[in-house]
Design an enzyme around this catalytic site. Structure first.
Site, PDB file in Angstrom:
ATOM      1  N   LYS A 123       0.805  -1.220   0.000  1.00 52.42           N
ATOM      2  CA  LYS A 123       0.000   0.000   0.000  1.00 52.42           C
ATOM      3  C   LYS A 123       0.840   1.272   0.000  1.00 52.42           C
ATOM      4  O   LYS A 123       0.284   2.370   0.052  1.00 52.42           O
ATOM      5  CB  LYS A 123      -0.954  -0.023   1.197  1.00 52.42           C
ATOM      6  CG  LYS A 123      -1.912  -1.212   1.176  1.00 52.42           C
ATOM      7  CD  LYS A 123      -2.747  -1.293   2.442  1.00 52.42           C
ATOM      8  CE  LYS A 123      -3.630  -2.534   2.435  1.00 52.42           C
ATOM      9  NZ  LYS A 123      -2.850  -3.781   2.579  1.00 52.42           N
ATOM     10  N   LYS A 158      -8.501   0.655   6.435  1.00 52.21           N
ATOM     11  CA  LYS A 158      -7.877  -0.654   6.613  1.00 52.21           C
ATOM     12  C   LYS A 158      -6.477  -0.496   7.213  1.00 52.21           C
ATOM     13  O   LYS A 158      -5.886   0.591   7.140  1.00 52.21           O
ATOM     14  CB  LYS A 158      -7.792  -1.403   5.282  1.00 52.21           C
ATOM     15  CG  LYS A 158      -7.174  -0.624   4.130  1.00 52.21           C
ATOM     16  CD  LYS A 158      -7.365  -1.369   2.808  1.00 52.21           C
ATOM     17  CE  LYS A 158      -6.873  -0.536   1.626  1.00 52.21           C
ATOM     18  NZ  LYS A 158      -7.087  -1.211   0.333  1.00 52.21           N
ATOM     19  N   ARG A 208      -7.294  -8.111 -10.626  1.00 54.82           N
ATOM     20  CA  ARG A 208      -5.903  -8.435 -10.333  1.00 54.82           C
ATOM     21  C   ARG A 208      -5.168  -8.603 -11.669  1.00 54.82           C
ATOM     22  O   ARG A 208      -5.468  -9.517 -12.437  1.00 54.82           O
ATOM     23  CB  ARG A 208      -5.819  -9.714  -9.494  1.00 54.82           C
ATOM     24  CG  ARG A 208      -4.437 -10.376  -9.400  1.00 54.82           C
ATOM     25  CD  ARG A 208      -3.347  -9.480  -8.833  1.00 54.82           C
ATOM     26  NE  ARG A 208      -3.624  -8.959  -7.523  1.00 54.82           N
ATOM     27  CZ  ARG A 208      -3.331  -9.577  -6.382  1.00 54.82           C
ATOM     28  NH1 ARG A 208      -2.757 -10.766  -6.406  1.00 54.82           N
ATOM     29  NH2 ARG A 208      -3.594  -9.014  -5.220  1.00 54.82           N
ATOM     30  N   ARG A 222     -12.058 -10.181  -9.608  1.00 55.21           N
ATOM     31  CA  ARG A 222     -12.512 -10.770  -8.340  1.00 55.21           C
ATOM     32  C   ARG A 222     -13.758 -10.004  -7.904  1.00 55.21           C
ATOM     33  O   ARG A 222     -13.687  -8.823  -7.562  1.00 55.21           O
ATOM     34  CB  ARG A 222     -11.403 -10.692  -7.296  1.00 55.21           C
ATOM     35  CG  ARG A 222     -10.130 -11.427  -7.716  1.00 55.21           C
ATOM     36  CD  ARG A 222      -8.954 -11.112  -6.817  1.00 55.21           C
ATOM     37  NE  ARG A 222      -8.616  -9.701  -6.851  1.00 55.21           N
ATOM     38  CZ  ARG A 222      -7.704  -9.136  -6.066  1.00 55.21           C
ATOM     39  NH1 ARG A 222      -7.049  -9.870  -5.193  1.00 55.21           N
ATOM     40  NH2 ARG A 222      -7.455  -7.851  -6.151  1.00 55.21           N
ATOM     41  N   ARG A 230     -15.522  -6.348   0.257  1.00 54.07           N
ATOM     42  CA  ARG A 230     -14.221  -6.918  -0.050  1.00 54.07           C
ATOM     43  C   ARG A 230     -14.336  -7.964  -1.159  1.00 54.07           C
ATOM     44  O   ARG A 230     -15.265  -8.773  -1.161  1.00 54.07           O
ATOM     45  CB  ARG A 230     -13.607  -7.549   1.195  1.00 54.07           C
ATOM     46  CG  ARG A 230     -13.456  -6.585   2.353  1.00 54.07           C
ATOM     47  CD  ARG A 230     -13.060  -7.308   3.633  1.00 54.07           C
ATOM     48  NE  ARG A 230     -14.079  -8.273   4.047  1.00 54.07           N
ATOM     49  CZ  ARG A 230     -13.905  -9.145   5.033  1.00 54.07           C
ATOM     50  NH1 ARG A 230     -12.761  -9.161   5.696  1.00 54.07           N
ATOM     51  NH2 ARG A 230     -14.875  -9.982   5.355  1.00 54.07           N
ATOM     52  N   ASP A 270      -3.735  -4.321  -8.122  1.00 57.11           N
ATOM     53  CA  ASP A 270      -5.184  -4.293  -7.972  1.00 57.11           C
ATOM     54  C   ASP A 270      -5.726  -3.020  -8.599  1.00 57.11           C
ATOM     55  O   ASP A 270      -5.242  -1.918  -8.302  1.00 57.11           O
ATOM     56  CB  ASP A 270      -5.573  -4.363  -6.493  1.00 57.11           C
ATOM     57  CG  ASP A 270      -5.149  -5.678  -5.847  1.00 57.11           C
ATOM     58  OD1 ASP A 270      -4.912  -6.653  -6.593  1.00 57.11           O
ATOM     59  OD2 ASP A 270      -5.061  -5.731  -4.610  1.00 57.11           O
ATOM     60  N   GLU A 278      -3.471  -1.083  -5.213  1.00 55.45           N
ATOM     61  CA  GLU A 278      -2.343  -1.733  -4.546  1.00 55.45           C
ATOM     62  C   GLU A 278      -1.368  -2.269  -5.592  1.00 55.45           C
ATOM     63  O   GLU A 278      -1.772  -2.626  -6.707  1.00 55.45           O
ATOM     64  CB  GLU A 278      -2.789  -2.897  -3.642  1.00 55.45           C
ATOM     65  CG  GLU A 278      -3.539  -2.480  -2.398  1.00 55.45           C
ATOM     66  CD  GLU A 278      -3.751  -3.639  -1.422  1.00 55.45           C
ATOM     67  OE1 GLU A 278      -3.075  -4.683  -1.561  1.00 55.45           O
ATOM     68  OE2 GLU A 278      -4.592  -3.481  -0.521  1.00 55.45           O
ATOM     69  N   ASN A 280       1.160  -5.363  -5.357  1.00 57.75           N
ATOM     70  CA  ASN A 280       1.520  -6.473  -4.479  1.00 57.75           C
ATOM     71  C   ASN A 280       2.841  -7.096  -4.912  1.00 57.75           C
ATOM     72  O   ASN A 280       2.926  -7.710  -5.976  1.00 57.75           O
ATOM     73  CB  ASN A 280       0.414  -7.522  -4.506  1.00 57.75           C
ATOM     74  CG  ASN A 280      -0.912  -6.982  -3.999  1.00 57.75           C
ATOM     75  OD1 ASN A 280      -1.168  -6.958  -2.805  1.00 57.75           O
ATOM     76  ND2 ASN A 280      -1.749  -6.521  -4.916  1.00 57.75           N
TER      77      ASN A 280
END
Length: 310
Positions: A123, A158, A208, A222, A230, A270, A278, A280
């Site tokens: 993040k 979060k 993703r 997703r 979420r 993301d 994000e 990752n």
């Protein structure tokens, strides 16, 4: 090549979903030797970086997917490639492992490069690309977070170093729980919180996108379960086939050169609607779902990139 996987117990992975298993499976198909050890078995011993683990053989057989040899004490400098693949939390244990693995940089290719994994957690790397991201604030101070919420109304709160959808809350304009949630989070953690403007497009899915050495190779969508904000598959998100849009390619073109320069070979970003949320790099997932949807061997592409570097 001699390949070591630093990861959570391989005996308990889901062989139809786990990306580390898929990478090991493809490595074995390419003739490489495999070794497994857990992050707790990593050590610095009088100038050497060592690990206690097992030679392993993997196969796609439910309930019998891995054979582990006798426990061995090895010098990790003797390997060609080490995969840094344990799951977060991105805590001091995780950070220490990146410091130890970074000491091997003159002898071994560590994927992803641990120096930049340490400096570019999920993040935080997105902060380098404010033109691509939704409005964002990172703070521990409650008044700062309240001011952001007052400005944007509907927000996502979060933990900064959370993962898998844990601890993610949507706070709409009528919510009255911000102060209580702040007390809860700060009561057990010294970490800041991240708060972002809520993106209604998440109802259509959280995409993703997989990048290999800075280049996009495909994406999965997703979709959140009914009644959920979420979309993480850990909490019931449903993977769907999806293509890359012009905006996705624009985002990848902006971030890809930096990922390639910093040795981030396997990355999952993301994207919600038109926004990057994000990047990752610690233990990205999604290659098995993408391979099934697109009939493309993503693990092969990753190994080709690694072999080219060697």
């Amino acid at each position: 090549m001699k390949i070591a996987f630093q990861m959570d117990p391989i005996t308990s992975v889901d062989i139809n979903a786990d990306s580390s298993f898929r990478l090991a499976e493809e490595a074995r198909a390419r003739g490489h030797e495999l070794f497994f050890y857990g992050p707790d078995q990593l050590a610095y011993e009088e100038g050497r970086i060592t690990a206690k683990g097992h030679r392993m053989t993997v196969r796609r057989v439910h309930g019998d997917h891995v054979d582990l040899g006798p426990l061995e004490h090895v010098n990790l400098a003797d390997f060609d490639v080490i995969w840094l693949r344990q799951d977060p939390p991105f805590d001091m244990h995780y950070i220490t492992s990146t410091h130890l693995l970074d000491r091997l940089k003159d002898d071994v290719l560590v994927v992803n490069d641990p120096f930049w994994v340490r400096n570019y957690p999920e993040k935080l790397l997105v902060l380098d690309f404010p033109q691509l991201t939704p409005p964002t604030t990172i703070a521990r101070d409650l008044e700062t977070i309240k001011a952001f919420k007052a400005k944007h109304g509907d927000v996502i709160l979060k933990p900064l170093y959370g993962n898998g959808g844990a601890g993610v809350f949507r706070l709409d304009a009528n919510d009255r729980n911000l102060t209580s949630l702040h007390e809860l989070f700060t009561g057990f953690s010294r970490e800041p919180l991240i708060v972002q403007k809520f993106l209604p497009d998440v109802s259509n899915g959280d995409k993703r996108v997989i990048l290999v050495d800075g280049e996009p190779v495909g994406a999965i969508n997703r979709v959140p379960a009914a009644g959920e904000t979420r979309s993480n598959m850990h909490v019931g998100g449903r993977p769907e086939k999806i293509g890359l849009t012009e905006r996705d390619l624009e985002i990848c073109a902006a971030i890809g050169p930096l990922l390639r320069e910093k040795g981030q070979v396997f990355v999952g970003i993301d994207v919600i609607g038109d926004y990057l949320t994000e990047i990752n790099v610690t233990s990205p997932t999604g290659i098995q779902e993408l391979e099934r949807f697109d009939s493309v061997n993503i693990a092969e592409k990753i190994w080709q990139a690694i072999e080219a570097k060697l």
